[in-house]
Design an enzyme around this catalytic site. Structure first.
Site, PDB file in Angstrom:
ATOM      1  N   THR A   1      13.679  42.346 -64.158  1.00 60.64           N
ATOM      2  CA  THR A   1      14.037  41.238 -65.043  1.00 60.64           C
ATOM      3  C   THR A   1      15.515  41.326 -65.374  1.00 60.64           C
ATOM      4  O   THR A   1      15.987  42.346 -65.875  1.00 60.64           O
ATOM      5  CB  THR A   1      13.185  41.262 -66.321  1.00 60.64           C
TER       6      THR A   1
ATOM      7  N   TYR B   1      12.530  46.746 -66.896  1.00 57.61           N
ATOM      8  CA  TYR B   1      13.717  46.465 -67.699  1.00 57.61           C
ATOM      9  C   TYR B   1      14.676  47.623 -67.493  1.00 57.61           C
ATOM     10  O   TYR B   1      14.275  48.792 -67.608  1.00 57.61           O
ATOM     11  CB  TYR B   1      13.376  46.363 -69.191  1.00 57.61           C
TER      12      TYR B   1
ATOM     13  N   TYR C   1       4.386  35.905 -81.359  1.00 56.14           N
ATOM     14  CA  TYR C   1       5.170  36.584 -80.322  1.00 56.14           C
ATOM     15  C   TYR C   1       4.952  35.906 -78.977  1.00 56.14           C
ATOM     16  O   TYR C   1       5.903  35.706 -78.201  1.00 56.14           O
ATOM     17  CB  TYR C   1       4.758  38.054 -80.237  1.00 56.14           C
TER      18      TYR C   1
ATOM     19  N   GLN D   1       7.006  45.441 -63.483  1.00 52.24           N
ATOM     20  CA  GLN D   1       8.253  44.821 -63.933  1.00 52.24           C
ATOM     21  C   GLN D   1       9.108  45.846 -64.662  1.00 52.24           C
ATOM     22  O   GLN D   1       8.647  46.542 -65.567  1.00 52.24           O
ATOM     23  CB  GLN D   1       7.946  43.642 -64.859  1.00 52.24           C
TER      24      GLN D   1
ATOM     25  N   LYS E   1      13.748  38.494 -61.351  1.00 49.23           N
ATOM     26  CA  LYS E   1      13.240  37.479 -62.272  1.00 49.23           C
ATOM     27  C   LYS E   1      14.310  37.134 -63.310  1.00 49.23           C
ATOM     28  O   LYS E   1      14.954  38.022 -63.857  1.00 49.23           O
ATOM     29  CB  LYS E   1      11.981  38.002 -62.971  1.00 49.23           C
TER      30      LYS E   1
ATOM     31  N   HIS F   1      12.857  32.987 -69.094  1.00 48.51           N
ATOM     32  CA  HIS F   1      12.115  33.902 -69.962  1.00 48.51           C
ATOM     33  C   HIS F   1      11.219  33.123 -70.932  1.00 48.51           C
ATOM     34  O   HIS F   1      11.024  33.514 -72.085  1.00 48.51           O
ATOM     35  CB  HIS F   1      13.072  34.812 -70.734  1.00 48.51           C
TER      36      HIS F   1
END
Length: 389
Positions: free
Chosen positions: A156, A130, A25, A128, A252, A276
């Site tokens: 992001t 999402y 990952y 951060q 980002k 990313h």
């Protein structure tokens, strides 16, 4: 304990210690992994100009990132599942960053929750975000970050839809891991990791579990997560989030000059040139190759950072000398965390700092603020002879 002198040393230790699905990952990209590879390969094309008979005493790598004093121009990037690389991984990484004097960024997809990390650190960290389809959840998540005194919000932008990562699908990635015969066989060889994970209660997504109804097991959690990334995210939504946050906002995932201008227009305080880590659009430019055109587009009207491909202090030097005000590391600190826990993150930062400091001196510079393109030898066609349409 082996002698660790490079980030590559930490990567090798990480690979031996951590279960395959979590190592893969961290250390893989999407599709063919072209962009993932070129993120590091393109840094190697840039050479450094050695200078001599220059006073190298009194050197300093200290600077600022979005107004925050930092020991070197580095922030720990948000990395999902960090707490699966090592028990309580986000807490340990945040502590290492705090003691070293660089920012730590907690991912929405962290194992340790916002509250957990805040309770175990003394210095505010960055959070951060999402953006999810569940707007109520996003609103509450932002408030939780505000309550935890997070000092910057990082939005992001490049994960509205997931890029396919073949290794994650083949490994059956989940947190906690599903106990299949294949997984059990691999876990049997990672007993040190397993003992540490049994000692903590933090083995699910701490920012989601208990905050969303209907999440009862790892399968329902992963299903909810994979369906929640918001494909309708646009600049109007970004501006609304920016206006709702009282503090620095960092965007980002910028890889195009036009998007950099749009980020400037919505009032962002900084942008991170990032693909990313090569985990989204395979075939996109490396971050270091995309950096010059973005700097040309926005100048000094917004703070520009770089993420994706940093594996050494020389990479940091090259990015800063090209015009970035800071860099972000993801894999570099995750390798250390997986290899040696908090001590490993500290070791990663020490390695990067020493490489930056020594290389800066040998280029005839005593302060990172003095780094510019004059210390670099850049191929004439480095940015590429590309055209659109």
């Amino acid at each position: 304990m082996p002698v660790v002198t490079t980030i590559e040393d930490l990567r090798q230790l990480h690979a031996r210690r951590v279960p395959r699905m979590f190592y893969d990952y961290a250390d893989s990209g999407s599709w063919t992994e072209q962009t993932y590879r070129e993120n590091t390969e393109d840094f190697r094309q840039i050479r450094l100009r050695q200078r001599v008979a220059v006073d190298m005493s009194g050197r300093s790598t200290a600077t600022t990132m979005v107004g925050q004093e930092v020991a070197m121009p580095v922030a720990l990037a948000p990395v999902g599942l960090t707490g699966m690389q090592h028990a309580d991984g986000e807490i340990k990484a945040a502590r290492a960053a705090e003691r070293f004097g660089v920012p730590f960024t907690l991912s929405t997809m962290s194992i340790c929750s916002i509250e957990d990390v805040a309770a175990h650190t003394d210095v505010p960290f960055w959070f951060q975000l999402y953006t999810m389809k569940d707007e109520d959840y996003v609103t509450r998540l932002i408030q939780r970050a505000r309550d935890a005194k997070c000092s910057a919000l990082v939005i992001t932008l490049d994960l509205q839809i997931l890029g396919q990562r073949h290794k994650d699908l083949k490994n059956g990635l989940s947190a906690p891991p599903k106990l299949t015969p294949k997984t059990l066989l691999n876990l049997a060889t990672k007993w040190g990791w397993g003992i540490e994970m049994l000692s903590t209660r933090r083995r699910g997504f701490g920012n989601i579990v208990g905050h969303v109804s209907g999440i009862t097991d790892p399968s329902s959690l992963m299903a909810w997560t994979n369906e929640q990334f918001d494909p309708t995210l646009d600049w109007d939504k970004v501006k609304k989030i920016r206006d709702a946050w009282d503090g620095p906002v960092i965007l980002k995932g910028i890889l195009d000059a036009e998007d950099a201008k749009a980020a400037l227009n919505v009032g962002a305080d900084a942008i991170v040139v990032s693909n990313h880590g090569g985990r989204q659009l395979d075939g996109a430019l490396s971050s270091i190759r995309a950096l010059p055109s973005i700097l040309d587009a926005v100048g000094d009207r917004i703070e520009v950072h770089l993420d994706s491909g940093i594996r050494s202090g020389q990479d940091i030097l090259k990015a800063v000398a090209m015009g970035a005000k800071g860099t972000w590391i993801g894999r570099a600190f995750v390798y250390g965390l997986g290899a040696m826990g908090q001590q490993g993150v500290t070791r990663a930062l020490e390695i990067l700092h020493k490489e930056l400091d020594v290389s800066m001196a040998l280029c005839g510079r005593r302060r990172v603020q003095e780094l510019d393109r004059d210390v670099l030898l850049i191929p004439r066609d480095f940015e590429g002879n590309w055209q659109t349409g």
